[in-house]
Design an enzyme around this catalytic site. Sequence first.
Site, PDB file in Angstrom:
ATOM      1  N   GLU A 293      -5.296  -4.686  10.926  1.00  0.00           N
ATOM      2  CA  GLU A 293      -4.347  -3.431  10.992  1.00  0.00           C
ATOM      3  C   GLU A 293      -4.661  -2.748  12.222  1.00  0.00           C
ATOM      4  O   GLU A 293      -5.513  -1.640  12.207  1.00  0.00           O
ATOM      5  CB  GLU A 293      -4.633  -2.485   9.723  1.00  0.00           C
ATOM      6  CG  GLU A 293      -3.807  -3.156   8.437  1.00  0.00           C
ATOM      7  CD  GLU A 293      -3.388  -2.456   7.579  1.00  0.00           C
ATOM      8  OE1 GLU A 293      -2.562  -2.716   6.869  1.00  0.00           O
ATOM      9  OE2 GLU A 293      -3.835  -1.213   7.428  1.00  0.00           O
TER      10      GLU A 293
ATOM     11  N   HIS B  90      -9.918   1.421   5.090  1.00  0.00           N
ATOM     12  CA  HIS B  90      -8.293   1.421   5.804  1.00  0.00           C
ATOM     13  C   HIS B  90      -8.154   2.390   6.628  1.00  0.00           C
ATOM     14  O   HIS B  90      -9.218   3.305   6.916  1.00  0.00           O
ATOM     15  CB  HIS B  90      -7.435   1.859   4.671  1.00  0.00           C
ATOM     16  CG  HIS B  90      -5.828   1.916   4.992  1.00  0.00           C
ATOM     17  ND1 HIS B  90      -5.438   3.108   6.036  1.00  0.00           N
ATOM     18  CD2 HIS B  90      -4.986   1.123   5.081  1.00  0.00           C
ATOM     19  CE1 HIS B  90      -4.078   2.670   6.289  1.00  0.00           C
ATOM     20  NE2 HIS B  90      -3.924   1.326   5.691  1.00  0.00           N
TER      21      HIS B  90
ATOM     22  N   GLU C  21      -7.032   4.876   7.833  1.00  0.00           N
ATOM     23  CA  GLU C  21      -6.483   6.180   7.379  1.00  0.00           C
ATOM     24  C   GLU C  21      -7.701   7.026   6.795  1.00  0.00           C
ATOM     25  O   GLU C  21      -8.142   8.130   6.895  1.00  0.00           O
ATOM     26  CB  GLU C  21      -5.312   6.351   6.657  1.00  0.00           C
ATOM     27  CG  GLU C  21      -4.106   6.255   7.162  1.00  0.00           C
ATOM     28  CD  GLU C  21      -3.014   5.634   6.617  1.00  0.00           C
ATOM     29  OE1 GLU C  21      -2.975   5.448   5.321  1.00  0.00           O
ATOM     30  OE2 GLU C  21      -2.213   5.016   7.192  1.00  0.00           O
TER      31      GLU C  21
ATOM     32  N   SER D  49       3.508  -1.756  10.576  1.00  0.00           N
ATOM     33  CA  SER D  49       5.125  -1.907  10.741  1.00  0.00           C
ATOM     34  C   SER D  49       5.480  -3.214  10.271  1.00  0.00           C
ATOM     35  O   SER D  49       6.477  -3.721  11.214  1.00  0.00           O
ATOM     36  CB  SER D  49       5.422  -1.338  12.188  1.00  0.00           C
ATOM     37  OG  SER D  49       4.809  -0.051  12.521  1.00  0.00           O
TER      38      SER D  49
ATOM     39  N   GLY E 213       2.941  -0.723   4.498  1.00  0.00           N
ATOM     40  CA  GLY E 213       2.936   0.540   3.890  1.00  0.00           C
ATOM     41  C   GLY E 213       4.358   0.812   3.545  1.00  0.00           C
ATOM     42  O   GLY E 213       4.966   0.767   2.659  1.00  0.00           O
TER      43      GLY E 213
ATOM     44  N   GLY F 277       2.497   2.422  10.928  1.00  0.00           N
ATOM     45  CA  GLY F 277       3.634   3.614  10.590  1.00  0.00           C
ATOM     46  C   GLY F 277       4.185   4.071  11.747  1.00  0.00           C
ATOM     47  O   GLY F 277       4.892   5.020  11.897  1.00  0.00           O
TER      48      GLY F 277
ATOM     49  N   ASN G  13       1.023  -1.503   0.277  1.00  0.00           N
ATOM     50  CA  ASN G  13       0.178   0.059  -0.042  1.00  0.00           C
ATOM     51  C   ASN G  13       1.037   1.203   0.100  1.00  0.00           C
ATOM     52  O   ASN G  13       1.604   1.500   1.057  1.00  0.00           O
ATOM     53  CB  ASN G  13      -0.980  -0.163   1.259  1.00  0.00           C
ATOM     54  CG  ASN G  13      -1.728   1.068   1.248  1.00  0.00           C
ATOM     55  OD1 ASN G  13      -1.862   1.965   0.475  1.00  0.00           O
ATOM     56  ND2 ASN G  13      -2.566   1.389   2.779  1.00  0.00           N
ATOM     57  N   TRP G  14       0.977   2.000  -1.142  1.00  0.00           N
ATOM     58  CA  TRP G  14       1.948   3.209  -1.205  1.00  0.00           C
ATOM     59  C   TRP G  14       1.337   4.441  -0.769  1.00  0.00           C
ATOM     60  O   TRP G  14       1.960   5.261  -0.524  1.00  0.00           O
ATOM     61  CB  TRP G  14       2.223   3.358  -2.675  1.00  0.00           C
ATOM     62  CG  TRP G  14       3.017   2.215  -3.612  1.00  0.00           C
ATOM     63  CD1 TRP G  14       3.720   1.039  -2.996  1.00  0.00           C
ATOM     64  CD2 TRP G  14       3.399   2.214  -4.808  1.00  0.00           C
ATOM     65  NE1 TRP G  14       4.040   0.521  -3.905  1.00  0.00           N
ATOM     66  CE2 TRP G  14       4.290   1.079  -5.098  1.00  0.00           C
ATOM     67  CE3 TRP G  14       3.282   3.376  -5.828  1.00  0.00           C
ATOM     68  CZ2 TRP G  14       4.519   0.940  -6.371  1.00  0.00           C
ATOM     69  CZ3 TRP G  14       3.794   2.892  -7.349  1.00  0.00           C
ATOM     70  CH2 TRP G  14       4.457   1.778  -7.640  1.00  0.00           C
ATOM     71  N   LYS G  15      -0.082   4.313  -0.306  1.00  0.00           N
ATOM     72  CA  LYS G  15      -0.637   5.317   0.190  1.00  0.00           C
ATOM     73  C   LYS G  15      -0.311   6.765  -0.748  1.00  0.00           C
ATOM     74  O   LYS G  15      -0.523   6.375  -1.712  1.00  0.00           O
ATOM     75  CB  LYS G  15      -0.035   5.538   1.655  1.00  0.00           C
ATOM     76  CG  LYS G  15      -0.112   4.422   2.618  1.00  0.00           C
ATOM     77  CD  LYS G  15      -0.060   4.679   4.077  1.00  0.00           C
ATOM     78  CE  LYS G  15      -0.272   3.251   4.755  1.00  0.00           C
ATOM     79  NZ  LYS G  15      -0.317   3.560   6.083  1.00  0.00           N
TER      80      LYS G  15
HETATM   81  O1  G3P Z   1      -1.858  -0.549   4.832  1.00  0.00           O
HETATM   82  C1  G3P Z   1      -0.633  -0.656   5.098  1.00  0.00           C
HETATM   83  C2  G3P Z   1      -0.327  -0.019   6.268  1.00  0.00           C
HETATM   84  O2  G3P Z   1      -1.469   0.903   7.164  1.00  0.00           O
HETATM   85  C3  G3P Z   1       0.718  -0.444   7.421  1.00  0.00           C
HETATM   86  O3  G3P Z   1       1.607   0.697   7.115  1.00  0.00           O
HETATM   87  O4  G3P Z   1       3.767   1.754   7.256  1.00  0.00           O
HETATM   88  O5  G3P Z   1       2.952   0.421   9.115  1.00  0.00           O
HETATM   89  O6  G3P Z   1       3.648  -0.694   6.962  1.00  0.00           O
HETATM   90  P1  G3P Z   1       3.100   0.565   7.712  1.00  0.00           P
END
Ligand code: G3P
Length: 248
Positions: free
Chosen positions: A166, A95, A97, A211, A232, A172, A8-10
Site C-alpha cells: 500500500e 497498516h 495509518e 484507491s 478502504g 485515500g 478495511n473499514w478503518k
Molecule cells: O487498507 C486499505 C487502504 O489503506 C486503502 O484505502 O481508501 O485508498 O482504498 P483506500
Amino acid sequence: MKPWLGANWKMHKTVREAREYVARWNSLVEESPLGEEAEVVLFPPFTALAAVGEALVGASLGAQDVYPEDQGAFTGEISPLMLAELGVRYVLVGHSERRHILGEEDAFLRRKFDALVARGFVPVLCVGETAEERRAGRTEEVLLRQLEGVLGGREAFPGTFVVAYEPVWAIGTGTPATPEDAAQAVARIRTYLHGRFGAAADGVPVVYGGSVDPENVGGFVRPGVSDGALVGSKSLEADVFYRLVRNA
Ligand code: G3P
C-alpha cells in the site's frame, strides 16, 4: 491463486451500521453466491467484530490490529485470545495509518506478527513508501526494510500470511498507483519472499491497496500484477464492495 480481497473499514461504522451492511452483503451473496472464486475478508472496527462475525456469509472475518500479549495491564488494547473467540482469521499488521499516525515501528510489528502466528491467525503485513520516499527513489529500500524488519532473521517459513503493498501516497487520495508501478513493487516483494523462504513463500498472496475501486480493480488483480486488493473507502458500502469483488 484465487484473488484475495479485503475490506478495511478503518474507523467507520457503529454496530448498528455494521449490522445493516452485513444484512445487505448477505442478501447480495445469497442472490448471487461468490462460491470459491475469491477469498473475501471484512475488517470491521473492534466494536463491530462480534456483530459482523455472527451474521456474515460468504466472507471471512478480519481485525484491524492486535496487541502482542495474551492478557495483562495494557489499557485500551485487544489481545489475540480475544480475537480468536470472535472467529477472526486475518489481522492487519503495520497498516500505514498505524505506522505514521500511531508511530508503530518494525520491532513492535514483528512482535504482533509473531503473536498472531503463534495463535494460528493469518497476519496481513502492510508495507509501502511515502510520497517523499518515492520522490527520493527510495521505494525499494523502504519496502525491503519493512519486510526485513518483520520477516528477517527467521530460520523457517512462519506459516500462512499475506503481504499488502500500500503506497502511502495512494491511500485515500483517489489517485492509485499505476498497475505497472504496483506490479514492479509486488515483484520486488515476491523476490524478497522467495529469497528468504524459498518455494514455501510462493503461495503467499501479495496484494495491492490504495484507491482501488470497482472500475480499476481489474487492472490490479491479475496475473503479473498482484493477487488481490486491500480496499478502504470503496469497501464502505456493501453494494460497491460486492461489485468490486465481482469485477476482480
Ligand atoms: O487498507 C486499505 C487502504 O489503506 C486503502 O484505502 O481508501 O485508498 O482504498 P483506500
